[in-house]
Design a protein around this motif. Sequence first.
Motif, mmCIF file in Angstrom:
data_model
loop_
_atom_site.group_PDB
_atom_site.id
_atom_site.type_symbol
_atom_site.label_atom_id
_atom_site.label_comp_id
_atom_site.label_asym_id
_atom_site.label_seq_id
_atom_site.Cartn_x
_atom_site.Cartn_y
_atom_site.Cartn_z
ATOM 1 N N ARG A 46 0.818 -1.211 0.000
ATOM 2 C CA ARG A 46 0.000 0.000 0.000
ATOM 3 C C ARG A 46 0.852 1.262 0.000
ATOM 4 N NH1 ARG A 46 -2.488 -3.722 3.313
ATOM 5 N NH2 ARG A 46 -4.635 -4.266 2.742
ATOM 6 N N THR A 47 0.282 2.339 -0.510
ATOM 7 C CA THR A 47 0.941 3.638 -0.459
ATOM 8 C C THR A 47 0.812 4.204 0.946
ATOM 9 O OG1 THR A 47 -1.060 4.878 -1.022
ATOM 10 C CG2 THR A 47 0.286 4.065 -2.861
ATOM 11 N N CYS A 52 -2.323 5.510 5.798
ATOM 12 C CA CYS A 52 -2.836 6.604 6.623
ATOM 13 C C CYS A 52 -4.353 6.533 6.736
ATOM 14 C CB CYS A 52 -2.410 7.944 6.035
ATOM 15 S SG CYS A 52 -2.954 9.362 6.987
ATOM 16 N N TYR A 53 -5.015 6.232 5.635
ATOM 17 C CA TYR A 53 -6.480 6.132 5.647
ATOM 18 C C TYR A 53 -6.927 5.036 6.618
ATOM 19 C CZ TYR A 53 -11.279 5.359 4.109
ATOM 20 O OH TYR A 53 -12.641 5.207 4.077
ATOM 21 N N ASP A 64 -0.332 11.540 6.000
ATOM 22 C CA ASP A 64 0.439 10.720 5.065
ATOM 23 C C ASP A 64 1.922 10.749 5.395
ATOM 24 O OD1 ASP A 64 -2.016 10.527 3.862
ATOM 25 O OD2 ASP A 64 -1.431 11.454 1.963
ATOM 26 N N GLU A 65 2.406 11.905 5.828
ATOM 27 C CA GLU A 65 3.841 12.084 6.091
ATOM 28 C C GLU A 65 4.319 11.308 7.319
ATOM 29 O OE1 GLU A 65 1.652 14.546 5.615
ATOM 30 O OE2 GLU A 65 2.212 15.025 3.543
ATOM 31 N N ASP A 66 3.385 10.756 8.090
ATOM 32 C CA ASP A 66 3.755 9.995 9.283
ATOM 33 C C ASP A 66 4.048 8.530 8.966
ATOM 34 O OD1 ASP A 66 3.308 12.241 10.919
ATOM 35 O OD2 ASP A 66 1.173 11.782 11.070
ATOM 36 N N ILE A 67 3.939 8.140 7.688
ATOM 37 C CA ILE A 67 4.095 6.745 7.286
ATOM 38 C C ILE A 67 5.368 6.576 6.466
ATOM 39 C CG2 ILE A 67 2.954 4.768 6.221
ATOM 40 C CD1 ILE A 67 1.259 6.181 8.390
ATOM 41 N N PHE A 68 6.142 5.544 6.775
ATOM 42 C CA PHE A 68 7.350 5.237 6.002
ATOM 43 C C PHE A 68 7.364 3.742 5.717
ATOM 44 C CE2 PHE A 68 11.964 4.723 5.293
ATOM 45 C CZ PHE A 68 12.145 5.727 4.352
ATOM 46 N N THR A 69 7.209 3.373 4.442
ATOM 47 C CA THR A 69 7.125 1.966 4.076
ATOM 48 C C THR A 69 8.449 1.469 3.494
ATOM 49 O OG1 THR A 69 6.469 2.259 1.757
ATOM 50 C CG2 THR A 69 4.713 2.424 3.425
ATOM 51 N N CYS A 70 8.608 0.143 3.468
ATOM 52 C CA CYS A 70 9.814 -0.418 2.857
ATOM 53 C C CYS A 70 9.825 -0.175 1.353
ATOM 54 C CB CYS A 70 9.946 -1.903 3.180
ATOM 55 S SG CYS A 70 8.590 -2.926 2.574
ATOM 56 N N GLY A 71 8.632 0.044 0.761
ATOM 57 C CA GLY A 71 8.583 0.413 -0.651
ATOM 58 C C GLY A 71 9.199 1.783 -0.877
ATOM 59 N N MET A 72 8.928 2.720 0.026
ATOM 60 C CA MET A 72 9.521 4.046 -0.057
ATOM 61 C C MET A 72 11.032 3.961 0.100
ATOM 62 S SD MET A 72 6.676 5.961 2.339
ATOM 63 C CE MET A 72 7.459 7.582 2.330
ATOM 64 N N GLU A 92 2.942 -4.882 -5.709
ATOM 65 C CA GLU A 92 1.658 -4.223 -5.929
ATOM 66 C C GLU A 92 1.790 -2.702 -5.951
ATOM 67 O OE1 GLU A 92 -1.709 -5.843 -3.886
ATOM 68 O OE2 GLU A 92 -0.921 -7.877 -3.963
ATOM 69 N N GLY A 93 0.653 -2.022 -5.909
ATOM 70 C CA GLY A 93 0.578 -0.595 -6.186
ATOM 71 C C GLY A 93 1.461 0.294 -5.349
ATOM 72 N N GLY A 94 1.593 -0.007 -4.056
ATOM 73 C CA GLY A 94 2.397 0.845 -3.199
ATOM 74 C C GLY A 94 3.836 0.931 -3.669
ATOM 75 N N LEU A 95 4.424 -0.206 -4.011
ATOM 76 C CA LEU A 95 5.813 -0.241 -4.477
ATOM 77 C C LEU A 95 5.944 0.421 -5.841
ATOM 78 C CD1 LEU A 95 8.737 -1.193 -4.273
ATOM 79 C CD2 LEU A 95 7.993 -3.458 -5.064
ATOM 80 N N LEU A 96 5.033 0.121 -6.754
ATOM 81 C CA LEU A 96 5.077 0.710 -8.090
ATOM 82 C C LEU A 96 4.964 2.234 -8.016
ATOM 83 C CD1 LEU A 96 2.735 -1.842 -9.860
ATOM 84 C CD2 LEU A 96 5.208 -1.631 -10.203
ATOM 85 N N ASN A 97 4.078 2.719 -7.160
ATOM 86 C CA ASN A 97 3.884 4.156 -7.013
ATOM 87 C C ASN A 97 5.157 4.848 -6.528
ATOM 88 O OD1 ASN A 97 1.944 6.501 -6.829
ATOM 89 N ND2 ASN A 97 2.595 6.415 -4.683
ATOM 90 N N GLU A 98 5.844 4.248 -5.564
ATOM 91 C CA GLU A 98 7.071 4.851 -5.034
ATOM 92 C C GLU A 98 8.181 4.862 -6.070
ATOM 93 O OE1 GLU A 98 7.178 6.524 -2.375
ATOM 94 O OE2 GLU A 98 5.189 5.918 -1.684
ATOM 95 N N LEU A 99 8.261 3.810 -6.877
ATOM 96 C CA LEU A 99 9.278 3.777 -7.928
ATOM 97 C C LEU A 99 9.017 4.860 -8.975
ATOM 98 C CD1 LEU A 99 9.580 -0.080 -8.276
ATOM 99 C CD2 LEU A 99 11.411 1.461 -7.529
#
Length: 272
Positions: A46-47, A52-53, A64-72, A92-99
């Motif tokens: 997830r993004t 955050c949602y 949103d700025e309070d979240i840090f994922t391994c995809g980021m 999935e989408g979260g990783l693709l979006n960060e790339l």
Amino acid sequence: MKKGFLIDMDGVIYKGKEPIPGAVEFIDKLRGENYPFLFLTNNSQRTSRDVCYKLRQLGFNVDDEDIFTCGMATARFLASKKPSGTAYVIGEGGLLNELHKVGYSIVDDNPDYVIIGEGRTIMLESVDKAINMVMNGAKLIATNLEPNCPVGNGKYRAGCGAFVAMLEFATGKQAFSVGKPSPVMMRMARKTLQLTTAETIMIGDTMSTDILGAGSMGFTTVLTLSGVTKEKHLTQYAYSPDFIIKSVNDLLTEELFNSVLHRQNEYVPSGL
């Protein structure tokens, strides 16, 4: 000296579809008293906005700025090594979006990197393609190496690490992992909060990721027994957290909270 918190999520502030008692109040305390914090997750599906949602739906006052994922962390790391690179992604989408955010192109042929993240619909055809790409020179990257993920009711699904192990065995190449306990993600998260090592406190429920990663970086470590690691597991490890608590609800006690802030008087809850 200011202090800030890196906080794991599943098993620490919520479990399943319910917040852990005291967790909402603890985050409100950090927000109200101006302690910077960042939620860390080894889930790249997830993004940050999606995560955050979910937290907001559970009653947490977060952005949103309070979240840090391994995809980021993965995307930023690769962009620092090879700007505007290319990647073949199983995820999935979260990783693709960060790339995409860091200027990477997702391709089906001759990528610079093969990146493995979480996925609920991973096909063997994709795995076979990834194997051939790695054999032909693409570098193998893992968003994390966790072998399984809890899905509630005592059940698990295969984690990113399980698929990475399959590719490593098939290709003879070792993946580089960016997620917890990697110092890459830990250092990025600390710098995001503009903290020094001595100012950083990690709260997590898993010894092999949260506590190992943060402890290796020299952060103050707080293990909560509300998630994966239980009391009976503690003797398995040669390292230990600075503090052990039953849940984040314990940190609403000023005495304990101040002890953690100043890294004084290791705290173990009664009964342990």
